[in-house]
Write a protein that holds these residues in place. Sequence first.
Motif, PDB file in Angstrom:
ATOM      1  N   ASP A   9       0.849  -1.193   0.000  1.00 45.26           N
ATOM      2  CA  ASP A   9       0.000   0.000   0.000  1.00 45.26           C
ATOM      3  C   ASP A   9       0.886   1.245   0.000  1.00 45.26           C
ATOM      4  N   GLN A  10       0.699   2.118  -0.982  1.00 48.63           N
ATOM      5  CA  GLN A  10       1.524   3.329  -1.078  1.00 48.63           C
ATOM      6  C   GLN A  10       1.351   4.243   0.126  1.00 48.63           C
ATOM      7  N   ARG A  11       0.193   4.221   0.734  1.00 49.40           N
ATOM      8  CA  ARG A  11      -0.010   5.032   1.946  1.00 49.40           C
ATOM      9  C   ARG A  11       0.906   4.545   3.063  1.00 49.40           C
ATOM     10  N   ASP A  68       4.246  11.577  -2.292  1.00 50.20           N
ATOM     11  CA  ASP A  68       5.317  10.621  -2.575  1.00 50.20           C
ATOM     12  C   ASP A  68       6.678  11.300  -2.703  1.00 50.20           C
ATOM     13  N   HIS A  99      -4.878   7.486  -1.156  1.00 49.66           N
ATOM     14  CA  HIS A  99      -3.456   7.758  -1.340  1.00 49.66           C
ATOM     15  C   HIS A  99      -3.267   9.103  -2.016  1.00 49.66           C
ATOM     16  N   ASP A 100      -2.465   9.975  -1.415  1.00 52.34           N
ATOM     17  CA  ASP A 100      -2.164  11.279  -1.999  1.00 52.34           C
ATOM     18  C   ASP A 100      -0.827  11.176  -2.726  1.00 52.34           C
ATOM     19  N   ALA A 101      -0.878  11.055  -4.034  1.00 55.69           N
ATOM     20  CA  ALA A 101       0.339  10.864  -4.836  1.00 55.69           C
ATOM     21  C   ALA A 101       1.306  12.044  -4.708  1.00 55.69           C
ATOM     22  N   LEU A 129      -1.085   8.909   7.974  1.00 58.49           N
ATOM     23  CA  LEU A 129      -0.761   8.730   6.558  1.00 58.49           C
ATOM     24  C   LEU A 129      -1.074   7.300   6.121  1.00 58.49           C
ATOM     25  N   ARG A 153       3.714   2.911   2.613  1.00 57.42           N
ATOM     26  CA  ARG A 153       5.096   3.214   2.236  1.00 57.42           C
ATOM     27  C   ARG A 153       5.461   4.663   2.561  1.00 57.42           C
ATOM     28  N   ASN A 154       4.520   5.571   2.363  1.00 55.11           N
ATOM     29  CA  ASN A 154       4.772   6.956   2.752  1.00 55.11           C
ATOM     30  C   ASN A 154       4.928   7.078   4.266  1.00 55.11           C
TER      31      ASN A 154
END
Length: 226
Positions: A121-123, A165, A160-162, A154, A125-126
């Motif tokens: 999940d990119q969220r 990133d 997810h807020d790109a 986050l 990872r942030n």
Amino acid sequence: MGIGSSITKRITPKITQAAPNLTSGFVREALRRAIEGVGPLPSAETTARRKLEKEDGDVDRAIRETIELHAAYAGAEGFATNLGGLVTAAAALPANITGLALIQCRMISVIASLRGYDLDDQRVRNAILACALGEDAVKKMVKSKKLPAPPMALATAPVHDAALDRTIASEVAASLIGKVAGKRLATTIGRRVPVVGGVVGMSADAWSTWQVGRYAGRELLPRTRR
């Protein structure tokens, strides 16, 4: 002041030349490798699972063991890349930054997995990268609105807020340069003895990693995967 100013003038251009590619892309790649595994190191999820089995399902104990182990890794890596003194400072800088980025991202990723977060999940990872900045830096960024919320928020945001990133990865890159370059300069000015410099590097990297791990352990509260 004369000695410090002279050394600063000599070392700063070398630092810039030594790490020209330390960008947000570099940080993202370090995070990817930390999560997926690199060389002999298995993936963060595999490591988390093994830690949990070793500790008989005790998540908190597995997290403590993870932090202690990665702090030891960082200390050994810091010692190895700080032995050369001022002469090799510029050449050693990329290795120390790369090693510290991988070690700390891997540690936080294992902690996140132990807490039940999805590392794809990119969220999340942030959130992992935000944890790598450390508690004080995160508080300042949230206060100045560079960061919308702490890592936990986050990781659990509705979407997810790109746009975050690159911002977070760039901040981590800057933080790594600051930690390592600052340590090089302090060691060179204050000690000027190569072996002692190695000990200083070992202590600084181990302590920094331990602090980051403790912060991640407090910040990333347990989650139930769906």
